[in-house]
Design a protein around this motif. Sequence first.
Motif, mmCIF file in Angstrom:
data_model
loop_
_atom_site.group_PDB
_atom_site.id
_atom_site.type_symbol
_atom_site.label_atom_id
_atom_site.label_comp_id
_atom_site.label_asym_id
_atom_site.label_seq_id
_atom_site.Cartn_x
_atom_site.Cartn_y
_atom_site.Cartn_z
ATOM 1 N N SER A 1 12.312 -4.325 -7.183
ATOM 2 C CA SER A 1 12.122 -3.165 -7.256
ATOM 3 C C SER A 1 10.377 -2.920 -7.748
ATOM 4 O O SER A 1 9.873 -3.617 -7.867
ATOM 5 N N GLU A 2 10.405 -2.191 -8.157
ATOM 6 C CA GLU A 2 8.996 -1.474 -8.942
ATOM 7 C C GLU A 2 8.749 -1.976 -10.624
ATOM 8 O O GLU A 2 9.063 -0.665 -11.294
ATOM 9 N N ARG A 3 7.862 -2.297 -10.779
ATOM 10 C CA ARG A 3 8.243 -2.805 -12.507
ATOM 11 C C ARG A 3 6.442 -3.006 -13.086
ATOM 12 O O ARG A 3 5.348 -3.172 -12.519
ATOM 13 N N ASP A 4 5.852 -1.632 -13.923
ATOM 14 C CA ASP A 4 4.567 -1.755 -14.203
ATOM 15 C C ASP A 4 3.392 -1.776 -13.464
ATOM 16 O O ASP A 4 2.628 -2.645 -13.528
ATOM 17 N N GLY A 5 3.487 -1.203 -12.138
ATOM 18 C CA GLY A 5 2.994 -1.457 -11.106
ATOM 19 C C GLY A 5 3.076 -2.411 -10.047
ATOM 20 O O GLY A 5 2.467 -1.913 -9.316
ATOM 21 N N ALA A 6 3.857 -3.039 -10.217
ATOM 22 C CA ALA A 6 3.999 -4.005 -9.799
ATOM 23 C C ALA A 6 5.014 -4.643 -9.175
ATOM 24 O O ALA A 6 6.152 -3.500 -9.477
ATOM 25 N N ILE A 7 5.303 -5.071 -7.961
ATOM 26 C CA ILE A 7 6.598 -5.086 -6.978
ATOM 27 C C ILE A 7 7.623 -6.105 -7.313
ATOM 28 O O ILE A 7 6.733 -7.574 -7.306
ATOM 29 N N ALA A 8 8.568 -6.290 -7.837
ATOM 30 C CA ALA A 8 9.235 -7.258 -8.365
ATOM 31 C C ALA A 8 10.764 -7.748 -7.132
ATOM 32 O O ALA A 8 11.267 -7.148 -7.792
ATOM 33 N N LYS B 1 16.091 5.592 4.294
ATOM 34 C CA LYS B 1 15.980 4.257 4.495
ATOM 35 C C LYS B 1 14.760 2.959 4.219
ATOM 36 O O LYS B 1 14.894 2.488 4.462
ATOM 37 N N ASP B 2 14.094 4.190 4.193
ATOM 38 C CA ASP B 2 12.631 3.658 3.651
ATOM 39 C C ASP B 2 12.465 2.161 2.419
ATOM 40 O O ASP B 2 12.616 1.837 1.610
ATOM 41 N N ARG B 3 13.196 4.086 1.723
ATOM 42 C CA ARG B 3 13.891 3.581 0.017
ATOM 43 C C ARG B 3 14.695 2.128 -0.003
ATOM 44 O O ARG B 3 14.439 1.297 -0.501
ATOM 45 N N ASP C 1 0.846 -1.197 0.185
ATOM 46 C CA ASP C 1 -0.278 -0.412 0.282
ATOM 47 C C ASP C 1 0.802 0.832 0.136
ATOM 48 O O ASP C 1 0.023 2.272 0.172
ATOM 49 N N ALA C 2 1.992 0.673 -0.180
ATOM 50 C CA ALA C 2 2.653 2.344 -0.188
ATOM 51 C C ALA C 2 2.936 2.728 -1.016
ATOM 52 O O ALA C 2 3.483 2.276 -2.146
ATOM 53 N N ASP C 3 3.292 4.367 -1.543
ATOM 54 C CA ASP C 3 3.820 5.077 -2.292
ATOM 55 C C ASP C 3 4.980 5.100 -2.847
ATOM 56 O O ASP C 3 6.269 5.512 -2.603
ATOM 57 N N LEU C 4 5.435 3.290 -3.602
ATOM 58 C CA LEU C 4 7.055 3.553 -4.069
ATOM 59 C C LEU C 4 7.199 4.420 -4.532
ATOM 60 O O LEU C 4 8.908 4.699 -4.268
ATOM 61 N N SER C 5 7.163 5.597 -5.584
ATOM 62 C CA SER C 5 7.762 6.772 -5.976
ATOM 63 C C SER C 5 8.234 7.484 -5.035
ATOM 64 O O SER C 5 8.651 8.434 -5.358
#
Length: 190
Positions: free
Chosen positions: A132-139, A50-52, A41-45
């Motif tokens: 990482s985030e790819r096309d809106g999904a976590i990879a 430290k969160d990143r 539910d995080a805004d990855l961008s």
Amino acid sequence: MTPTFGKLPRTLRLDPSDTFVFARAAEPGEWAVTGSFLFFDADLSALAGKDRAAFRSGFVGVDSLGFSTLVVVSEASEEEHAAAVEALARHIHERFGAPDREAARAAAREEIEVAASLCNLPVGSVVAMHRSERDGAIAEEFRTLHQRPPGADPLHGRAFQFVETDEDEVEEQADLVGLLRDAPAGAGRA
């Protein structure tokens, strides 16, 4: 001796760097999962600092929910496996709002199964992750770190290498004591 049930990853701390890199470092030797569910539910961008770092490379200890850069493939007894599921289920229920303990237990079992699937390696293998985030999904990508055989690469087999330099070059210095003194409270503790 307790019979082996299977293999699970344990958090591994080779040096105190995790205590600086992550807001909360996992304790060494905790059973671990990938922990991607913490970022659903995080805004990855918007993740920074430290969160990143936790998002990009942190495995999660099931007891502390702290992060670890590395895990080691370890043998687990049936009791240890069950305890890891229960510890994670408790967090999923109490901290993340699973509707009941059985739903939390099912989610925890799934996370533990994913973690166990990473352990199709010899006991003692060290694993690192890049998320990482790819096309809106976590990879997630995983790599196994191998110890080099003695003498295989003489330049990378040592922590330090001495190189002859010209005397005209500026000498670089690092004030490690000053860095620790200026670190946030608690950051220097392992």
